[in-house]
Design an enzyme around this catalytic site. Sequence first.
Site: not given
Lengths: 188, 289
Positions: A12, A39, A131
């Site tokens: 991310s 992401h 996540d």
Amino acid sequence: MNRPEAIAIGCSMGGFDALKILLAALDPRLPQVVLVCCHTAGNVEAMCELLASHSTLPVVEARERGPASGNTVHVAPGGYHLLLEHDRHFALSVDERVCFSRPSIDVLFESAADVYHAALIGVVLTGANRDGADGLVQIRSRGGIAVIQTPTSAKAAAMPQAALDTAGTDYCLPLEEIAPLLNRLCLT
Amino acid sequence: MSTPPPDTELEQLELDLFVEALKRRHGHDFSQYARASLMRRVRQLVHDHHCSSISALTAQLLHEPDFVIQVVQGLSVPVSEMFRDPAVFRALREQVLPILASYPQINIWQAGCAHGQEAYSLAILLEEEGLYERSHIFATDFNPDALQRAREGIYPAKDAQQWSRNYLEAGGSLSLASYYSARYDFIRLHERLRRNITFANHNLVVDKVFCEAHLVLCRNVLIYFSNPLQNRTLTLFRDSLVRGGHLCLGLRETLDFAPVAVDFTAVDPKLRLYRRSSQPTSGNRDESP
């Protein structure tokens, strides 16, 4: 022990720079399928092109219904969850965000674990959320291998730390040492 | 190739039995849905309803008649927004509506309308291009609860900001706020937007052609279908469309694995905008004598 068939990488915040370093050091002969969920709000097509200029393997956006081919890096498209079907073709979904993210690393990891079972390596890199932690639990519960970037070496420590706390790991390494490990696990 | 651990194999078997139970007990056929997303949604149901396994969920589905409503709800998960992918709505406004304008009556089928966000977006486009009076939008879904929500046209106010940006990027000349009233945490779209929309139950898995359409909009629905069901649905769209009629799919959907794709010509492949070809090239037409 099963020889890994696929590597699933989640990252991310700070992930793009981390991927550049990791993909540049992968052995170009790796026969495995490499899956990436990053992401990034921006344009994944452009990101693939940029990554391809650093990577030893071809980098492409994963195509709906397309085959998960080996020796290739497939990146999850923006705005969709990326999943794998048992015939090793890709599927997309616009189901709700997981950990505020779509694509979500958890969704990719869980679905890849369903398909590759123990022959899967899950890699969690830098990121500022959690996540990937639950997905890594799924990978490990099926006998797959977990690799986590040392939180202190990550641009954002929260994601690798959450993965460590939730799933535990087989390897916890600084970014530079992850590609050599993957090469060793995948080629020997 | 690795040998799957028995529990994974068992879960796949449980999913098969769940799908079979849903079909035989309640008439909902999910057997042609793409498996990976279906598994994820069913696992979510198991979690949400505190079941110990998919089998436990199946037992509840078989023995508690009302439970099916919640199950169908969980399996449809309607997520959308107004003017999602603004470039697509801009292309509809600038490239497709001028062509539709040549028809005295314009029929649009929006398949898989979920909570109605895209149907209302279309209504706004048509209104602003001066075509809405002679247009009709058939917005369909298989989920009755979603249809009810769509008819109400009430959405969380927190979504409106993003939707307003989308609207402007899609070439909107006013402000999205001129189409709704805000109350507390909700926005309610103006009733007059609904005047030429019919929200109706239609299931792409089993139902047939019901109208002659000039435009079919079906975005991010086919991604949940297996290849054969995707092809069946695209055949349905082809047979609903007038010759030269437009088809608009989701931005990452592909026709590459559907034989019926030969009957469509790409107008803007990046935006997944197609037209039904003028000449028939493959068989199985509903309308053929």
